[in-house]
Write a protein that holds these residues in place. Sequence first.
Motif, mmCIF file in Angstrom:
data_model
loop_
_atom_site.group_PDB
_atom_site.id
_atom_site.type_symbol
_atom_site.label_atom_id
_atom_site.label_comp_id
_atom_site.label_asym_id
_atom_site.label_seq_id
_atom_site.Cartn_x
_atom_site.Cartn_y
_atom_site.Cartn_z
ATOM 1 N N ILE A 118 -18.172 21.339 -25.862
ATOM 2 C CA ILE A 118 -18.215 21.863 -27.226
ATOM 3 C C ILE A 118 -19.659 21.966 -27.717
ATOM 4 N N GLU A 119 -20.022 23.165 -28.127
ATOM 5 C CA GLU A 119 -21.357 23.398 -28.654
ATOM 6 C C GLU A 119 -21.388 22.945 -30.110
ATOM 7 N N GLN A 120 -22.464 22.289 -30.519
ATOM 8 C CA GLN A 120 -22.525 21.844 -31.917
ATOM 9 C C GLN A 120 -23.941 21.966 -32.474
ATOM 10 N N GLU A 121 -24.000 22.091 -33.788
ATOM 11 C CA GLU A 121 -25.288 22.085 -34.482
ATOM 12 C C GLU A 121 -25.779 20.647 -34.498
ATOM 13 N N VAL A 122 -27.059 20.446 -34.226
ATOM 14 C CA VAL A 122 -27.615 19.097 -34.246
ATOM 15 C C VAL A 122 -28.737 19.033 -35.272
ATOM 16 N N ALA A 123 -28.596 18.145 -36.227
ATOM 17 C CA ALA A 123 -29.642 17.956 -37.233
ATOM 18 C C ALA A 123 -30.740 17.076 -36.649
ATOM 19 N N PRO A 124 -31.992 17.239 -37.133
ATOM 20 C CA PRO A 124 -33.085 16.401 -36.627
ATOM 21 C C PRO A 124 -32.732 14.921 -36.749
ATOM 22 N N GLY A 125 -32.997 14.165 -35.696
ATOM 23 C CA GLY A 125 -32.728 12.731 -35.733
ATOM 24 C C GLY A 125 -31.338 12.362 -35.230
ATOM 25 N N GLU A 126 -30.468 13.355 -35.109
ATOM 26 C CA GLU A 126 -29.130 13.075 -34.584
ATOM 27 C C GLU A 126 -29.166 13.104 -33.058
ATOM 28 N N PRO A 127 -28.213 12.410 -32.407
ATOM 29 C CA PRO A 127 -28.155 12.486 -30.948
ATOM 30 C C PRO A 127 -27.900 13.936 -30.513
ATOM 31 N N THR A 128 -28.566 14.377 -29.440
ATOM 32 C CA THR A 128 -28.403 15.769 -29.008
ATOM 33 C C THR A 128 -27.040 15.997 -28.365
ATOM 34 N N GLY A 129 -26.474 14.942 -27.805
ATOM 35 C CA GLY A 129 -25.166 15.083 -27.176
ATOM 36 C C GLY A 129 -24.366 13.818 -27.351
ATOM 37 N N ARG A 130 -23.079 13.927 -27.120
ATOM 38 C CA ARG A 130 -22.250 12.725 -27.102
ATOM 39 C C ARG A 130 -20.944 13.051 -26.398
ATOM 40 N N TYR A 131 -20.215 11.992 -26.011
ATOM 41 C CA TYR A 131 -18.904 12.265 -25.446
ATOM 42 C C TYR A 131 -17.869 11.449 -26.179
ATOM 43 N N GLU A 132 -16.648 11.930 -26.142
ATOM 44 C CA GLU A 132 -15.523 11.226 -26.745
ATOM 45 C C GLU A 132 -14.367 11.281 -25.760
ATOM 46 N N GLN A 133 -13.633 10.187 -25.677
ATOM 47 C CA GLN A 133 -12.444 10.186 -24.824
ATOM 48 C C GLN A 133 -11.212 9.996 -25.682
ATOM 49 N N TYR A 134 -10.381 10.984 -25.725
ATOM 50 C CA TYR A 134 -9.122 10.912 -26.458
ATOM 51 C C TYR A 134 -8.025 10.494 -25.486
ATOM 52 N N LEU A 135 -6.838 10.358 -25.984
ATOM 53 C CA LEU A 135 -5.767 9.866 -25.116
ATOM 54 C C LEU A 135 -5.469 10.843 -23.985
ATOM 55 N N THR A 136 -5.600 12.120 -24.261
ATOM 56 C CA THR A 136 -5.212 13.095 -23.242
ATOM 57 C C THR A 136 -6.366 13.943 -22.717
ATOM 58 N N HIS A 137 -7.505 13.892 -23.390
ATOM 59 C CA HIS A 137 -8.608 14.727 -22.914
ATOM 60 C C HIS A 137 -9.958 14.118 -23.295
ATOM 61 N N ASP A 138 -10.989 14.650 -22.701
ATOM 62 C CA ASP A 138 -12.350 14.206 -22.998
ATOM 63 C C ASP A 138 -13.124 15.363 -23.613
ATOM 64 N N ARG A 139 -14.127 15.024 -24.420
ATOM 65 C CA ARG A 139 -14.976 16.056 -25.016
ATOM 66 C C ARG A 139 -16.434 15.714 -24.796
ATOM 67 N N ILE A 140 -17.200 16.725 -24.444
ATOM 68 C CA ILE A 140 -18.647 16.582 -24.384
ATOM 69 C C ILE A 140 -19.239 17.556 -25.385
ATOM 70 N N TYR A 141 -20.073 17.059 -26.272
ATOM 71 C CA TYR A 141 -20.766 17.905 -27.243
ATOM 72 C C TYR A 141 -22.197 18.119 -26.775
ATOM 73 N N TYR A 142 -22.637 19.358 -26.867
ATOM 74 C CA TYR A 142 -24.023 19.662 -26.472
ATOM 75 C C TYR A 142 -24.655 20.529 -27.561
ATOM 76 N N PRO A 143 -25.986 20.524 -27.670
ATOM 77 C CA PRO A 143 -26.649 21.186 -28.795
ATOM 78 C C PRO A 143 -26.641 22.709 -28.694
ATOM 79 N N LYS A 144 -26.554 23.347 -29.845
ATOM 80 C CA LYS A 144 -26.469 24.800 -29.914
ATOM 81 C C LYS A 144 -27.838 25.467 -29.788
ATOM 82 N N HIS A 145 -28.778 25.010 -30.610
ATOM 83 C CA HIS A 145 -30.051 25.732 -30.694
ATOM 84 C C HIS A 145 -31.091 25.150 -29.746
ATOM 85 N N THR A 146 -30.903 25.409 -28.468
ATOM 86 C CA THR A 146 -31.862 24.951 -27.466
ATOM 87 C C THR A 146 -31.692 25.817 -26.231
#
Length: 153
Positions: free
Chosen positions: A41-69
């Motif tokens: 999942i592409e996401q907007e990242v504000a200055p000072g925020e982590p550029t990426g993160r992951y989440e594990q839900y019960l049935t799926h996983d998500r990886i967020y990565y920065p949009k403007h790079t």
Amino acid sequence: MRSERRRVRALLKGLGLPPHPTLAELHAAYEARFQRALRLIEQEVAPGEPTGRYEQYLTHDRIYYPKHTSRAHQLLVVCHELAHLLLGHLPRYDAIDPAVVRRVLGRSHYDDPTEHEAETIGTLLYQQLNLAPEVGPAAQLAPSLVHREGRHV
Ligand SMILES: [Zn+2]
């Protein structure tokens, strides 16, 4: 670094992948091995925020990565987060309802040993990737990244 490189090669081999898989192949192999959908999942990242993160839900996983790079940086972030998932790193944030989210981890905590490990393995993973433009059915498995080929970077 040599033993880490061996570890990455073993990780790829364990997933049934060639030494230089494409991101789509890596993505598909992850889903097949763990029987979990993985959403990039592409996401907007504000200055000072982590550029990426992951989440594990019960049935799926998500990886967020920065949009403007650059695409290279996006891939590096995805590989870093994927390294966390592949290495089975433990939860960080206790504040999130554990019934919904199994594991969440931001990318800004470099003091943590798991961050160092994910950074090392993720970077090596990135270096192993075949970055040629993807074609065929596999390309559809990472559409959020593939579709941006040529627009960013
Ligand atoms: Zn991390």
